[in-house]
Enzyme design. Sequence first.
Site, mmCIF file in Angstrom:
data_model
loop_
_atom_site.group_PDB
_atom_site.id
_atom_site.type_symbol
_atom_site.label_atom_id
_atom_site.label_comp_id
_atom_site.label_asym_id
_atom_site.label_seq_id
_atom_site.Cartn_x
_atom_site.Cartn_y
_atom_site.Cartn_z
ATOM 1 C CG ASP A 139 -1.763 1.243 1.325
ATOM 2 O OD1 ASP A 139 -2.289 1.687 0.293
ATOM 3 O OD2 ASP A 139 -1.899 1.793 2.436
ATOM 4 C CG ASP A 199 -2.498 6.701 2.040
ATOM 5 O OD1 ASP A 199 -2.450 7.914 1.803
ATOM 6 O OD2 ASP A 199 -3.498 6.146 2.522
ATOM 7 C CG ASP A 239 0.524 1.195 6.065
ATOM 8 O OD1 ASP A 239 1.181 0.615 6.958
ATOM 9 O OD2 ASP A 239 -0.633 1.614 6.244
#
Length: 369
Positions: free
Chosen positions: A92, A94, A271
């Site tokens: 992930d 972000d 992440d």
Amino acid sequence: MDQAGIVRLFKAYYARNTVPPPSSIEKREFAFSFFDSQGMARHMAFRDAGELNKFIRDKVPQHAYYSTAYYADPAASDMDEKGWQGADLVFDIDVDHINTPCKPLHDTWKCRNCGAEGWGFVEKCPSCGSDRVERQTWVCEQCISVARDEVLKLVDILEEDFGISRDEMYVVFSGHRGFHLHVEDSALVDLDQEARREIADYVRGLGIDPELYIARTRGGYTYRYTPEDPGWRGRIAKLLQLRPEAEGRLSRGELERLILECVAEARANIDEKVTMDVKRLIRLPGTLHGKTGLKVLRMTVQQLEALDARGVLEKAIALPDEPVRVEMDKWPRKILATSLPDQAGERTLPLYLAVYLALNGKARVLGPA
């Protein structure tokens, strides 16, 4: 436009479009949250794409998720009874976790302790030092561009250092702040949490000791490796070649600092909690993100390489672009690919952008322009 109007737009989208099922759909857990209720409905399973799409069209969820894990009984309400059979490797990226230079154009903060406020990102109030800071964050094409570059760095590391083929990877624009990179490789599906942690640490460049990369020479200190060396050794060497200051006589401390700067530049800002989680729920491609109205967009690595950030956003726009009147107390200066004049009050925007602002609770859609 009230919530009922937004639900009608979502319903019309799902009536026109079929959500493609994830691989091995019968082994996946699904979860949904809805416009008219709190919390999340979990432990759901579907046998095929027809069942999945019928549910989505009937219920019109605000958010839709599926498990990265494969289960023998995905509908079991007790996690221990599901029968875990492995999980995709997922990363992930972000922009919330990256201090992009565009944040002063659209993000604001307000201190709940002293009342100070301003534009951009702060961890603590610059006036009183309190960490009781309330933030309003938005996303623009520059945010997405930074996240896109992070994905491509990650792809290179996985390809070059782990030998994972691009054919076994795909990218998903989350519909909001960044991207997910999925790896569906039978050789990796059984990895436990600790093994996934090690992969996450590796792509983030954690644990690199500059001393191990330095050799002493008569003239001072030099980098031990060449750009042809594998892994982080060669990756750092390539970046050092681009730095004029690395060509002179350097002290050990100066060279160590340059090495760490190269690691920071080459690392993938992921992440790690998402990668480590072997039972993660993640956004379902083809559905709409319930805080933006943008499409959760699946693409190949090659398709991402061919698109810039604006191209990604254009493909993710799924709602109509008819002009509507919108009112907002404090406008961001830039949102998605649209720059906005610094003024309060009412203005005309395309419907998809008005919905994005309204879903974040800060705009009032007044009606057609």
